[in-house]
Design an enzyme around this catalytic site. Structure first.
Site, PDB file in Angstrom:
ATOM      1  NE  ARG A  62      -4.022   1.952   2.187  1.00 57.50           N
ATOM      2  CZ  ARG A  62      -4.336   2.764   3.200  1.00 57.50           C
ATOM      3  NH1 ARG A  62      -3.717   2.662   4.367  1.00 57.50           N
ATOM      4  NH2 ARG A  62      -5.266   3.676   3.041  1.00 57.50           N
ATOM      5  CG  HIS A  66      -1.389   5.403  -0.257  1.00 57.36           C
ATOM      6  ND1 HIS A  66      -2.072   5.900   0.823  1.00 57.36           N
ATOM      7  CD2 HIS A  66      -2.244   4.534  -0.862  1.00 57.36           C
ATOM      8  CE1 HIS A  66      -3.292   5.363   0.879  1.00 57.36           C
ATOM      9  NE2 HIS A  66      -3.404   4.521  -0.120  1.00 57.36           N
ATOM     10  CG  ASN A  95      -1.180   8.668   3.205  1.00 58.07           C
ATOM     11  OD1 ASN A  95      -1.738   7.722   2.647  1.00 58.07           O
ATOM     12  ND2 ASN A  95      -0.470   9.566   2.549  1.00 58.07           N
ATOM     13  CG  HIS A 194      -8.172  -3.656  -1.291  1.00 64.15           C
ATOM     14  ND1 HIS A 194      -9.155  -2.724  -1.499  1.00 64.15           N
ATOM     15  CD2 HIS A 194      -7.046  -2.940  -1.042  1.00 64.15           C
ATOM     16  CE1 HIS A 194      -8.662  -1.500  -1.379  1.00 64.15           C
ATOM     17  NE2 HIS A 194      -7.378  -1.598  -1.108  1.00 64.15           N
TER      18      HIS A 194
HETATM   19  C1  HEM Z   1      -9.010   1.570  -6.029  1.00 68.67           C
HETATM   20  C2  HEM Z   1      -8.999   2.435  -5.049  1.00 68.67           C
HETATM   21  C3  HEM Z   1      -8.553   2.115  -3.653  1.00 68.67           C
HETATM   22  C4  HEM Z   1      -9.149   2.540  -2.523  1.00 68.67           C
HETATM   23  C5  HEM Z   1     -10.383   3.436  -2.422  1.00 68.67           C
HETATM   24  C6  HEM Z   1      -8.412   1.987  -1.420  1.00 68.67           C
HETATM   25  C7  HEM Z   1      -8.706   2.219  -0.090  1.00 68.67           C
HETATM   26  C8  HEM Z   1      -8.140   1.540   0.962  1.00 68.67           C
HETATM   27  C9  HEM Z   1      -8.533   1.679   2.326  1.00 68.67           C
HETATM   28  C10 HEM Z   1      -9.601   2.643   2.835  1.00 68.67           C
HETATM   29  C11 HEM Z   1      -7.800   0.830   3.067  1.00 68.67           C
HETATM   30  C12 HEM Z   1      -7.867   0.621   4.578  1.00 68.67           C
HETATM   31  C13 HEM Z   1      -7.131   1.747   5.267  1.00 68.67           C
HETATM   32  C14 HEM Z   1      -7.384   1.794   6.756  1.00 68.67           C
HETATM   33  O1  HEM Z   1      -8.226   1.078   7.250  1.00 68.67           O
HETATM   34  O2  HEM Z   1      -6.697   2.562   7.438  1.00 68.67           O
HETATM   35  C15 HEM Z   1      -6.919   0.138   2.170  1.00 68.67           C
HETATM   36  C16 HEM Z   1      -6.016  -0.832   2.537  1.00 68.67           C
HETATM   37  C17 HEM Z   1      -5.116  -1.409   1.669  1.00 68.67           C
HETATM   38  N1  HEM Z   1      -4.938  -1.063   0.350  1.00 68.67           N
HETATM   39 FE1  HEM Z   1      -6.188   0.033  -0.784  1.00 68.67          FE
HETATM   40  N2  HEM Z   1      -7.392   1.231  -1.897  1.00 68.67           N
HETATM   41  C18 HEM Z   1      -7.427   1.277  -3.258  1.00 68.67           C
HETATM   42  C19 HEM Z   1      -6.531   0.688  -4.124  1.00 68.67           C
HETATM   43  C20 HEM Z   1      -5.396   0.013  -3.723  1.00 68.67           C
HETATM   44  C21 HEM Z   1      -4.313  -0.374  -4.586  1.00 68.67           C
HETATM   45  C22 HEM Z   1      -4.233  -0.031  -6.072  1.00 68.67           C
HETATM   46  C23 HEM Z   1      -3.413  -1.041  -3.823  1.00 68.67           C
HETATM   47  C24 HEM Z   1      -2.087  -1.629  -4.210  1.00 68.67           C
HETATM   48  C25 HEM Z   1      -1.743  -1.954  -5.441  1.00 68.67           C
HETATM   49  C26 HEM Z   1      -3.955  -1.096  -2.479  1.00 68.67           C
HETATM   50  C27 HEM Z   1      -3.391  -1.768  -1.425  1.00 68.67           C
HETATM   51  C28 HEM Z   1      -3.934  -1.829  -0.163  1.00 68.67           C
HETATM   52  C29 HEM Z   1      -3.469  -2.752   0.862  1.00 68.67           C
HETATM   53  C30 HEM Z   1      -2.425  -3.826   0.667  1.00 68.67           C
HETATM   54  C31 HEM Z   1      -4.194  -2.462   2.019  1.00 68.67           C
HETATM   55  C32 HEM Z   1      -4.027  -3.109   3.411  1.00 68.67           C
HETATM   56  C33 HEM Z   1      -2.892  -2.376   4.117  1.00 68.67           C
HETATM   57  C34 HEM Z   1      -2.565  -2.878   5.514  1.00 68.67           C
HETATM   58  O3  HEM Z   1      -3.108  -3.869   5.986  1.00 68.67           O
HETATM   59  O4  HEM Z   1      -1.708  -2.212   6.156  1.00 68.67           O
HETATM   60  N3  HEM Z   1      -5.133  -0.421  -2.451  1.00 68.67           N
HETATM   61  N4  HEM Z   1      -7.143   0.601   0.895  1.00 68.67           N
END
Ligand code: HEM
Ligand SMILES: *[C@@H]1O[C@H](CO)[C@@H](O)[C@H](O)[C@H]1NC(C)=O
Ligand SMILES: *[C@@H]1O[C@H](CO)[C@@H](O)[C@H](O)[C@H]1NC(C)=O
Ligand SMILES: *[C@@H]1O[C@H](CO)[C@@H](O)[C@H](O)[C@H]1NC(C)=O
Ligand SMILES: *[C@@H]1O[C@H](CO)[C@@H](O)[C@H](O)[C@H]1NC(C)=O
Ligand SMILES: *[C@@H]1O[C@H](CO)[C@@H](O)[C@H](O)[C@H]1NC(C)=O
Ligand SMILES: *[C@@H]1O[C@H](CO)[C@@H](O)[C@H](O)[C@H]1NC(C)=O
Ligand SMILES: *[C@@H]1O[C@H](CO)[C@@H](O)[C@H](O)[C@H]1NC(C)=O
Length: 322
Positions: A62, A66, A95, A194
């Site tokens: 992630r 970002h 973030n 995800h």
């Molecule tokens: C398409 C639009 C996307 C949205 C709206 C989005 C939004 C989010 C949100 C809200 C979270 C949880 C954050 C939290 O609870 O603090 C999250 C987690 C995550 N996102 Fe996305 N995301 C998107 C695309 C992506 C992409 C493109 C990637 C990587 C290629 C990605 C990788 C991740 C990962 C791996 C997590 C888990 C992180 C952890 O457990 O520390 N996301 N995302």
């Protein structure tokens, strides 16, 4: 108040105008002569972190997303705020209290400096670390083009306007990705990230309380266990509950079953777009197809170049400019 940047969906059209310059003459051999140990050092560092805590693989992936979505892959996200002088991305809405893994990158950077001082950019280390994180969790591997430069500047505002919010609908997601030169296939494949990691109740509450698109029993289970109507904002749930730390295609099967946490996830399936519906079904049925498209999309994501071109520097400490 759910999250700090939900209002920014309206700015997707503005982001589109900013454009997404790609291809900055990166090369897979960039450090072969100057830092031959690089790839082994990065992999060892990521492996150590993932062994200690599997979720860290997701967190590093992630971090890379970002970084790249905000002025290109330039390690902008790694800069610490400097009180009275500089407010960077770390405390921006998407973030703050959410992004993690900075200290893992610091540790790897220290190891890299020990082998090849003042040679490898933090942006390249992050690109390699994200690739290794995916692979160590059971996902594909790919060759990472290298030669990125680290930025000397960024802003919280840039993170707020460029990163998609979790309540985004499909038109917003498509336009925010299109602004970076990424299409519906890239969006769908990259969202497969995800399949690992965790999210906070604060970002999925509206989906499980208010969206008819969510499976009823799934939503009720989360409401009863981890995400009360009020309070518990920081409570975590796995983004893909069947195998939360395995980089597989489980996320796409969850989408078809309508058992995902974020509104922005469910928007990819069953929202009336045959293109993304078809991709979701294909990836749910065929993990190999997902792995191949994800790897290709990660290379494109990693090609997002800073709008300011090839200036910048090789930071000695990823947290501050030289
Ligand atoms: C398409 C639009 C996307 C949205 C709206 C989005 C939004 C989010 C949100 C809200 C979270 C949880 C954050 C939290 O609870 O603090 C999250 C987690 C995550 N996102 Fe996305 N995301 C998107 C695309 C992506 C992409 C493109 C990637 C990587 C290629 C990605 C990788 C991740 C990962 C791996 C997590 C888990 C992180 C952890 O457990 O520390 N996301 N995302
Ligand atoms: C450059 O390094 C990479 C990674 O170690 C390796 O796979 C590749 O074969 C090397 N290329 C050349 C031309 O030596
Ligand atoms: C503020 O940040 C800029 C850019 O990094 C730097 O050149 C300058 O020295 C800093 N000023 C202070 C007072 O820290
Ligand atoms: C690494 O290089 C920088 C810049 O050239 C220098 O200031 C620093 O002392 C070097 N560190 C080590 C451990 O050699
Ligand atoms: C950093 O970016 C901000 C906002 O775009 C700008 O006002 C400032 O002058 C920049 N600072 C440097 C040192 O480039
Ligand atoms: C659900 O929607 C209603 C009406 O729009 C709103 O007042 C409420 O705050 C929403 N609840 C959640 C948890 O998002
Ligand atoms: C679905 O998304 C694709 C890709 O952006 C777009 O070309 C198409 O018009 C959309 N279809 C519908 C029905 O919204
Ligand atoms: C799965 O996808 C891969 C890669 O696109 C393809 O080669 C393979 O034939 C597909 N398998 C099935 C069973 O459709």
């Amino acid at each position: 108040m759910q999250t700090g940047w939900l209002w920014l969906s309206a700015f997707a059209a503005v982001a589109a105008l900013a454009g997404g310059a790609q291809g900055q003459g990166l090369s897979r051999e960039f450090y072969n002569a100057t830092c031959p140990a690089l790839q082994a050092v990065v992999r060892r560092g990521v492996a150590r972190a993932v062994r200690r805590e599997p979720r860290m693989g997701a967190s590093i992936l992630r971090l890379f997303f970002h970084d790249c979505f905000v002025n290109g892959c330039d390690a902008s996200v790694l800069l610490d705020d400097v009180p009275g002088n500089f407010t960077g991305e770390k405390n921006a809405g998407p973030n703050a209290n959410s992004l993690r893994g900075y200290e893992v990158i610091d540790a790897i950077k220290a190891q890299v400096e020990a082998s090849c001082n003042a040679t490898v950019s933090c942006a390249d280390i992050l690109a390699l670390a994200a690739r290794d994180a995916v692979n160590l969790l059971g996902g594909p591997s790919w060759t990472v083009p290298l030669g990125r430069r680290d930025t000397r500047n960024t802003s919280a505002g840039a993170a707020n306007t460029n990163l998609p919010p979790p309540d985004a609908g499909l038109p917003t997601l498509l336009s925010m990705f299109r602004a970076k030169g990424l299409d519906a296939r890239d969006l769908t494949a990259l969202s497969g990230a995800h399949t690992v990691g965790r999210a906070r109740c604060a970002v999925f509450r509206s989906h499980i309380y208010n969206d008819s698109a969510a499976d009823t029993a799934f939503a009720a289970g989360l409401r009863a266990s981890v995400c009360p109507a009020a309070g518990g904002d920081g409570n975590l749930a796995p983004l893909e509950p069947q195998a939360p730390d395995a980089f597989d295609n489980g996320y796409f099967r969850d989408l078809v079953a309508r058992r995902v946490l974020l509104r922005s996830d469910q928007a990819l399936y069953g929202a009336g777009n045959g293109t993304t519906d078809g991709l979701v079904r294909a990836y749910a049925a065929n993990g190999t197809a997902f792995a191949a498209d994800f790897a290709a999309a990660m290379v494109r994501l990693g090609g997002l170049a800073p709008a300011s071109g090839s200036g910048g520097e090789v930071r000695l400490n990823c947290r501050r400019v030289n």
